[in-house]
Design an enzyme around this catalytic site. Structure first.
Site: not given
Lengths: 263, 392
Positions: B161, B287, B316, B321, B377, B379
């Site tokens: 992301c 985020h 979002k 997302h 931010f 994974f």
């Protein structure tokens, strides 16, 4: 010149299971023998993460550990650039297979291991590395692209960088459309300042010159067998302390001209 | 660093095609999310689907045909972006413009289709499946370079992301180190079963519309999007990238560090690189995915660096997302906020979670906006903060 310094090298390929063990072959002192790469246990990974680490991750770790064990710079201090054409293509296969079945069962571990930057994520946990980390793909040109990005980080952000490039063969049926002959990984630690053990000073620029080929047919076949082994002409130059220009593939329109000099 | 001018930019998402559509929807509070059908998805969730782009690529581009490259093509065709790049190309030369595109899944949807069409006897994939030009992660960057006639350095960044936020940093460095003179950066990710069922296996998909920072939030709504920006040091446009910060959590593969240390450091690094103080930022685009874990950790980090009064929101709720495209989409929204002089509210948020102390905007605020920080931010604990501003 705007140079970065090569501090150490890591290597994991059939017949060249580490930088040190591969030196004689890279120097042409002995013929290349295609011996399968023994599996690797990543010692840096905590047990929980080690359980979940796939073949691709272990391969990336093998070269990364080879490079970082050969320098006094703490692994935790290094920014990282990981580069791979297809990363964990085994998991992509497993997920696509699962999605074509009923019910659609994807394991959560498989999913978070499927991200292109999984190896980089595991490495940061293993090494306690909290600096910047990027992961990229340029298909067969991933080593050249990764090296360009790593050099730009050293030059512009002023940090020391660990570059790790890795790819694994695709399983059936993907291997028919994406052929990678063997698993391989290569790593470099690059520094802003020279140290007592710097192997060379390196500067790179884009070029339309053709990529370097290796005269020895067995090594040339290895070079073309994996995106990571596109680094072989550079590694041979380092092994032989042969300074001058080496051209590696990067993108369809631009190759990477590497200017190697004494450190 | 010296501010790096953003010559032009474009974004297409569930909200609509191009900058004007986004400015309009952000002002009126109209979400692009809906309960739409996608492929054979049977999960109960809201999706951010882009309308009108899913037509086959033709001619020289036909070999690259897949949902993700169709979305890239659609996004490139908005806001005269292709013309702007052509003008830049004639000034610098095709080989001197870099292409850096962020994506998490590239054309994996094409592989999903191919696996469903395997030969029943041999289990071979159909002959039409071209892995390099579709599923391979680099495909979307290669397609973009081909489409724009550019032959400079190019690669795809794929760090989940944070992918299409990090392309701004990579481009800035490539220009500063002389690898290229200007750069096209972008982010493209399209709907696929991999991310729907993948995030679902981690129990991160909300059955309700995503509600960032809401007391009853239940997870993410996945969206697709494509966006691009042209970075050119010689551009006359006052919009610029002022700074970037990149860090790693070194904590867990799919959960953020609760104290938000990595996020704190990436925000501080962006400020430091820009040479500006926290109080000189006007608004933060979070985020803000709508998961319990992210929004809590991010709030802690924002309060630590900026205090609880800094106006901030996740957008979002409009786009969903958009994963690998999120960095680019939210960079575009940040630039829209500066250009139009407003700070978008946290859409779909009804009651702020009491555990979240950050200054979440529940109403859109009209005010001059000079500097915006945008967080992404991903994974693997990959953090990126970008600082955008208006310079004279």
């Amino acid at each position: 010149m705007n140079a970065v310094f090569i501090e150490s090298v890591g290597l994991a390929a059939p017949g060249l299971p580490s930088w040190r063990e591969g030196l004689a072959t890279l120097r042409g002192e002995q013929p290349y023998v295609d011996t399968p790469l023994p599996p690797h246990t990543p010692l840096l990974l905590p047990l929980n993460e080690r359980r979940r680490a796939t073949t691709a991750i272990r391969l990336a770790f093998q070269a990364a550990e080879d490079a970082t064990q050969a320098t006094a710079l703490p692994a935790a201090s290094l920014a990282t650039v990981f580069a791979s054409s297809d990363a964990d293509i085994n998991i992509i296969h497993r997920i696509c297979l699962a999605l074509s079945a009923t019910p659609r069962l994807i394991s959560p571990t498989d999913f978070h291991n499927s991200v292109h930057n999984a190896a980089a994520g595991y490495w940061s946990i293993a090494a306690g590395a909290r600096a910047a980390s990027t992961t990229l793909s340029a298909h067969d040109g991933s080593f050249g692209a990764g090296l360009m990005e790593a050099c730009s980080q050293v030059l512009v952000d002023g940090c020391n960088v660990l570059l790790v490039v890795f790819d694994i063969p695709a399983p059936e049926p993907l291997n028919a459309t994406r052929f990678i002959a063997c698993p391989a990984a290569a790593a470099l630690v690059l520094t802003r300042q020279p140290t007592a053990q710097s192997l060379a000073a390196l500067a790179c620029a884009t070029t339309v010159d053709e990529e370097a080929r290796i005269e020895d047919p067995a090594l040339e076949q290895l070079r073309l067998g994996n995106p990571a082994t596109r680094a072989l002409p550079l590694l041979r130059a380092l092994a032989m302390r042969q300074f001058g220009q080496v051209v590696l593939p990067m993108t369809p329109g631009a190759n990477l001209a590497i200017d190697l000099r004494a450190p | 660093m010296n501010p790096l001018r953003v010559s032009t930019y474009t974004v297409s998402s569930a909200v609509g095609a191009g900058r004007a559509a986004h400015a309009q929807a952000l002002r009126t509070g109209t979400t692009g999310l809906g309960r739409v059908a996608f492929d054979t998805n049977s999960l109960d969730c809201w999706l951010g689907e882009v309308k009108g782009f899913d037509v086959p690529l033709t001619g020289a581009l036909a070999e690259w045909d897949c949902r993700n490259n169709r979305l890239a093509e659609f996004a490139l065709n908005q806001d005269h972006f292709i013309d702007a790049v052509a003008a830049c190309r004639s000034r610098y030369g095709a080989a001197r413009i870099g292409v850096f595109v962020g994506t998490s899944t590239s054309g994996v949807q094409h592989a999903e289709l191919a696996y469903r069409a395997r030969d029943p006897q041999t289990l071979a994939l159909p002959a039409w499946f071209d892995q390099r030009r579709t599923q391979n992660v680099f495909s979307v960057a290669a397609f973009t370079a081909l489409r724009l006639g550019l032959s400079g350095p190019a690669f795809a960044i794929s760090t989940a992301c944070s992918s299409s936020a990090k392309v701004f940093a990579a481009a800035s460095r490539a220009i500063a180190s002389g690898a290229c003179d200007a750069a096209v950066v972008g982010g493209v990710d399209s709907l696929c079963l991999t991310t729907l069922y993948g995030f679902n296996s981690l129990q991160l998909i909300s059955a309700d519309v995503c509600r960032p920072a809401d007391a009853a939030r239940m997870g993410i709504s996945i969206g697709e999007a494509g966006g691009f920006a042209l970075l050119d040091p010689d551009a006359g446009n006052p919009l610029a990238l002022l700074g970037y910060g990149e860090t790693s959590d070194a904590f867990h593969m799919s959960s953020p560090e609760p104290a938000g240390r990595g996020a704190i450091e990436s925000m501080r690094a962006a400020l430091s690189r820009a040479g500006i103080r926290p109080d000189e930022v006007d608004y933060i685009n979070l985020h803000g995915t709508g998961t319990v874990a992210n929004d809590n950790a991010e709030s802690r980090a924002v309060c630590e660096v900026f205090g609880a009064a800094m106006p901030c929101s996740s957008t979002k709720g409009w786009t969903g997302h958009t994963l690998g495209a999120a960095g680019m989409v939210e960079a575009a929204i940040s630039l829209i906020a500066i250009e139009h002089g407003f700070m978008p509210r946290s859409l779909n948020t009804r009651t702020r979670d009491p555990a979240i102390e950050a200054g979440i905007l529940l109403e859109t605020r009209m005010a001059p906006v000079r500097r915006v920080l945008s967080n992404s931010f991903g994974f693997g604990g990959s953090n990126c903060s970008l600082l955008f501003g208006s310079v004279q």
